[in-house]
Design a protein around this motif. Structure first.
Motif, PDB file in Angstrom:
ATOM      1  N   ASP A  74       0.818  -1.215   0.000  1.00 42.92           N
ATOM      2  CA  ASP A  74       0.000   0.000   0.000  1.00 42.92           C
ATOM      3  C   ASP A  74       0.851   1.265   0.000  1.00 42.92           C
ATOM      4  OD1 ASP A  74      -2.037  -1.819   0.253  1.00 42.92           O
ATOM      5  OD2 ASP A  74      -2.985  -0.862   1.980  1.00 42.92           O
ATOM      6  N   VAL A  75       2.053   1.171   0.580  1.00 43.77           N
ATOM      7  CA  VAL A  75       2.900   2.361   0.713  1.00 43.77           C
ATOM      8  C   VAL A  75       3.800   2.575  -0.499  1.00 43.77           C
ATOM      9  CG1 VAL A  75       2.873   2.139   3.226  1.00 43.77           C
ATOM     10  CG2 VAL A  75       4.770   1.151   1.933  1.00 43.77           C
ATOM     11  N   VAL A  76       3.717   1.664  -1.488  1.00 48.09           N
ATOM     12  CA  VAL A  76       4.533   1.785  -2.694  1.00 48.09           C
ATOM     13  C   VAL A  76       3.735   2.550  -3.746  1.00 48.09           C
ATOM     14  CG1 VAL A  76       5.755   0.547  -4.522  1.00 48.09           C
ATOM     15  CG2 VAL A  76       5.709  -0.390  -2.191  1.00 48.09           C
ATOM     16  N   GLU A  77       4.262   3.682  -4.155  1.00 51.47           N
ATOM     17  CA  GLU A  77       3.551   4.527  -5.123  1.00 51.47           C
ATOM     18  C   GLU A  77       3.359   3.785  -6.441  1.00 51.47           C
ATOM     19  OE1 GLU A  77       3.891   8.992  -7.141  1.00 51.47           O
ATOM     20  OE2 GLU A  77       5.377   8.312  -5.666  1.00 51.47           O
ATOM     21  N   GLY A  78       2.154   3.825  -6.960  1.00 54.85           N
ATOM     22  CA  GLY A  78       1.855   3.195  -8.241  1.00 54.85           C
ATOM     23  C   GLY A  78       1.589   1.711  -8.168  1.00 54.85           C
ATOM     24  N   CYS A  79       1.607   1.142  -6.955  1.00 48.52           N
ATOM     25  CA  CYS A  79       1.361  -0.290  -6.807  1.00 48.52           C
ATOM     26  C   CYS A  79      -0.141  -0.556  -6.690  1.00 48.52           C
ATOM     27  CB  CYS A  79       2.090  -0.828  -5.572  1.00 48.52           C
ATOM     28  SG  CYS A  79       1.903  -2.613  -5.369  1.00 48.52           S
ATOM     29  N   ARG A  80      -0.594  -1.587  -7.390  1.00 46.18           N
ATOM     30  CA  ARG A  80      -2.001  -1.970  -7.364  1.00 46.18           C
ATOM     31  C   ARG A  80      -2.103  -3.479  -7.186  1.00 46.18           C
ATOM     32  NH1 ARG A  80      -2.955  -1.043 -12.131  1.00 46.18           N
ATOM     33  NH2 ARG A  80      -3.928  -2.836 -13.154  1.00 46.18           N
TER      34      ARG A  80
END
Length: 271
Positions: A74-80
């Motif tokens: 969740d804290v990784v930008e751009g991760c889905r």
């Protein structure tokens, strides 16, 4: 918005292996970093009170999958993340889930020991204090002693609890981090290469500890060491290029793998 607590439930019949029921059920889990698909539809049941090892070459997706289990992605930008992950039947990606509470239920031990810049005592007491688990100093003292004891560290540090956790040896620091994780009474413990920065003696102690902890916890460990996976785990999952290639009893995976890619990896033909 109301939040949903993840509640432990009694084990049921129909375990995926042995006498244990699945604790974590993953279905169709895909992970995207921007447009790049890092995991391709992983279906994986993790048994309660067993050690499950995730193996595979670097960049295969095993750590990405591990981080899905307590929503660290969740804290990784751009991760889905797509698909379903359930713990005791509760969908941990339900928007009503309290992520802070989830991470208390699903503890994490990282590759490099990362004690807080606090005393040994405060490292362990921090979680119970912020989650309101301890009712007073006496109960907090009991939790600290119990957690350090279960982590195999109490006898070594009981006379210096006020000293910095960062002053311990590497192996002791990792056991301190394990004590910190179990102090909030998690149900699942995730370990991302917990021995990679340790010497062989400290590694052996951590492996002994993992074997002891599985009596009370469900443990998932990422490891690059196939020897370690064979020593500590009951079930092993082999990942390659974002796919879960094979999953089964550890003895079967290492002695009679069903997939050609598994056989090639464990015999050293790639990886």
């Amino acid at each position: 918005m109301n939040t949903v607590a993840i509640k432990p439930v009694a084990a049921t019949a129909g375990a995926a292996s042995g006498n244990h029921a699945p604790k974590v059920v993953s279905q169709g889990v895909k992970v995207f970093y921007g447009e790049k698909e890092a995991l391709h539809g992983v279906d994986l049941d993790i048994n309660e009170r067993e050690v499950t090892a995730l193996i595979g070459p670097s960049g295969c997706g095993k750590s990405t999958y591990l981080r899905c289990l307590n929503r660290m992605n969740d804290v990784v930008e751009g991760c889905r993340v797509e698909g379903s992950i359930k713990i005791d039947g509760d969908d941990i990606y339900d928007r009503r889930i309290d992520v802070v509470q989830l991470r208390a239920r699903v503890g994490m031990v990282f590759q490099k020991p990362n004690p807080f810049p606090k005393s040994i005592y405060e490292n362990v007491a921090y979680g119970p204090r912020i989650h309101g688990i301890a009712q007073g100093k006496n109960e907090l003292d009991e939790i600290v002693e119990s957690s350090l004891t279960r982590a195999g560290l109490w006898k070594e540090v009981k006379d210096r609890l006020d000293k910095p956790g960062t002053g311990l040896s590497g192996g002791q620091q990792q056991r301190l981090c394990i004590a910190r994780a179990i102090a909030v009474s998690p149900e699942v413990i995730l370990m991302d290469e917990p021995c990679s920065a340790l010497d062989p003696i400290a590694t052996a102690r951590i492996e002994e500890l993992i074997d002891e902890l599985r009596e009370n916890y469900t443990i998932v460990i990422v490891t690059h060491s196939m020897q370690q996976a064979a020593r500590v785990s009951q079930r092993t999952a082999f990942f390659h290029l974002g796919d879960l290639v094979e999953y089964g009893d550890t003895s079967q995976i290492f002695t009679n793998p069903k997939e050609e890619r598994t056989q090639a990896y464990i015999t050293g033909r790639f990886g």
